[in-house]
Scaffold this active site. Structure first.
Site, PDB file in Angstrom:
ATOM      1  N   GLU A  62       9.021 -10.355   1.164  1.00  0.00           N
ATOM      2  CA  GLU A  62       7.773  -9.894   2.204  1.00  0.00           C
ATOM      3  C   GLU A  62       6.467 -10.705   1.885  1.00  0.00           C
ATOM      4  OE1 GLU A  62       6.454  -5.873   0.984  1.00  0.00           O
ATOM      5  OE2 GLU A  62       6.802  -6.352  -1.187  1.00  0.00           O
TER       6      GLU A  62
ATOM      7  N   LYS B 270       3.391   1.441  -4.323  1.00  0.00           N
ATOM      8  CA  LYS B 270       1.868   0.968  -3.893  1.00  0.00           C
ATOM      9  C   LYS B 270       0.870   1.006  -5.036  1.00  0.00           C
ATOM     10  CE  LYS B 270      -0.545   0.530   0.454  1.00  0.00           C
ATOM     11  NZ  LYS B 270      -0.291  -1.068   0.681  1.00  0.00           N
TER      12      LYS B 270
ATOM     13  N   TYR C  47      -2.329   3.373  -3.942  1.00  0.00           N
ATOM     14  CA  TYR C  47      -3.341   3.466  -2.984  1.00  0.00           C
ATOM     15  C   TYR C  47      -2.517   3.652  -1.773  1.00  0.00           C
ATOM     16  CZ  TYR C  47      -2.590  -1.505  -1.915  1.00  0.00           C
ATOM     17  OH  TYR C  47      -2.154  -2.660  -1.557  1.00  0.00           O
TER      18      TYR C  47
ATOM     19  N   LEU D  48       7.680  -3.468  -0.544  1.00  0.00           N
ATOM     20  CA  LEU D  48       7.171  -2.348  -0.330  1.00  0.00           C
ATOM     21  C   LEU D  48       7.613  -1.613   1.245  1.00  0.00           C
ATOM     22  CD1 LEU D  48       4.785  -0.086  -1.270  1.00  0.00           C
ATOM     23  CD2 LEU D  48       3.407  -1.183   0.623  1.00  0.00           C
TER      24      LEU D  48
HETATM   25  N1  PLP Z   1       4.059  -5.242   1.806  1.00  0.00           N
HETATM   26  C1  PLP Z   1       3.265  -5.148   1.010  1.00  0.00           C
HETATM   27  C2  PLP Z   1       3.300  -5.873  -0.352  1.00  0.00           C
HETATM   28  C3  PLP Z   1       1.984  -4.560   1.278  1.00  0.00           C
HETATM   29  O1  PLP Z   1       0.820  -4.659   0.359  1.00  0.00           O
HETATM   30  C4  PLP Z   1       1.944  -4.025   2.522  1.00  0.00           C
HETATM   31  C5  PLP Z   1       0.597  -3.486   2.751  1.00  0.00           C
HETATM   32  O2  PLP Z   1      -0.468  -3.541   2.320  1.00  0.00           O
HETATM   33  C6  PLP Z   1       2.926  -3.984   3.336  1.00  0.00           C
HETATM   34  C7  PLP Z   1       4.096  -4.554   3.001  1.00  0.00           C
HETATM   35  C8  PLP Z   1       2.838  -3.220   4.726  1.00  0.00           C
HETATM   36  O3  PLP Z   1       2.741  -2.013   4.600  1.00  0.00           O
HETATM   37  P1  PLP Z   1       2.126  -1.044   5.501  1.00  0.00           P
HETATM   38  O4  PLP Z   1       2.712  -1.163   6.903  1.00  0.00           O
HETATM   39  O5  PLP Z   1       2.169   0.557   5.047  1.00  0.00           O
HETATM   40  O6  PLP Z   1       0.578  -1.155   5.462  1.00  0.00           O
END
Ligand code: PLP
Length: 294
Positions: free
Chosen positions: A181, A148, A33, A206
């Protein structure tokens, strides 16, 4: 105004939008997603999100359900039908519907679902004035956090624990005591020397699209940037801490496990980066690689 969703080629009233019980997203979390914010009618970092969706699909050997360009058009049409100017679009692709069997089905068509949500305020005033708090939890996720996927049980448990502790987010800690994170965000600190630090991309995190834009915006402003891991102790001793995601941009973190970060107040670097991101989206809404003036 009626709420609309998109499922496999059709715009449907949100209430009636559904997928089959044997959808592999439901049975196996066999899906990926993206979440993309919409600010004043502009998608934030749409190119970056499409690029990462392509990467997630490739890693799981799933085809695009429609071309990236068509997907963007569907997202645009969905927010138009919902009358949304500020909000977010959720895009989910699964391997499709097939009799329940772990192996990839031979001929399933991918499922594509999009929903849109209105957001009245991306951050509450007090979150920006006082910052938010995070708790720390062990990182119990699998070995491919770079994809993701909709397999989000560990983040669900982490976020629930944060909510029950009155915290906004949970920062996950690896076996070496390093912050990986947040449960749905990337983690950052600004050191005493003013260096902007965040963990480098790997299969342990991620690689946030907001993260990538913030790194670029920080560098464009001449801020020293370091992609490296850090401990909770280092974060507590830092001048600032913040988190980033598509829905939070850059959000100040002022307490970790109940202890203040630095002087316990949101810091100037965090707030400048947040503003830089909003300016970037306002000027270059869909071009994630677009150069922004310093
Ligand atoms: N890390 C994780 C585990 C996430 O689920 C998300 C976003 O949902 C992020 C980092 C941040 O990613 P983005 O800046 O692409 O929303």
């Amino acid at each position: 105004m009626a709420r609309w969703a998109y499922v496999n080629g059709r715009y449907l009233p949100h209430r009636q939008a559904a997928v089959h019980v044997e959808d592999r997203g439901f049975q196996f979390a066999d899906g990926v997603y993206e979440v993309v914010s919409l600010l004043d009618g502009r998608f934030a970092d749409m190119d970056g999100h499409m690029e990462r969706l392509g990467r997630s699909l490739t890693e799981l050997r799933m085809p695009w359900p429609v071309s990236p360009r068509t997907l963007e058009m569907i997202a645009r049409e969905l927010v138009r039908r919902n009358g949304i100017m500020n909000g977010s679009v959720y895009i989910q692709v699964t391997r499709g519907v097939a009799p329940r069997d772990f192996k990839f089905p031979a001929d399933a068509k991918p499922t594509l679902v999009l929903t849109a949500k209105r957001v009245t305020a991306f951050a509450k005033p007090e979150q920006l004035e006082k910052g938010v708090s995070v708790i720390t939890v062990p990182d119990i996720r699998w070995g491919r956090c770079d994809i993701k996927t909709v397999g989000l049980l560990a983040p669900v448990l982490a976020k629930q624990q944060a909510a029950e502790s009155g915290a906004y987010e949970a920062w996950m800690i690896d076996a070496d005591g390093l912050v990986t994170e947040g449960s749905s965000s990337n983690a950052w600190i600004v050191t005493g020397e003013g260096r902007v630090v965040t963990r480098p991309p790997s299969n342990r995190i991620l690689n946030g699209i907001t993260r990538l834009s913030l790194l670029r915006l920080a560098a464009a402003r001449g801020l020293p940037v370091e992609e490296r891991s850090f401990t909770v102790a280092e974060a507590l001793a830092a001048r600032e801490a913040f988190l980033s995601s598509a829905g939070t941009f850059a959000m100040p973190v002022t307490r970790i496990d109940g202890k203040p970060v630095g002087d316990g107040k949101p810091g100037p670097v965090t707030m400048a980066l947040r503003q830089a991101y909003l300016d970037y989206v306002a000027g270059h809404g869909t071009g994630s690689m677009a150069e922004t003036p310093a």
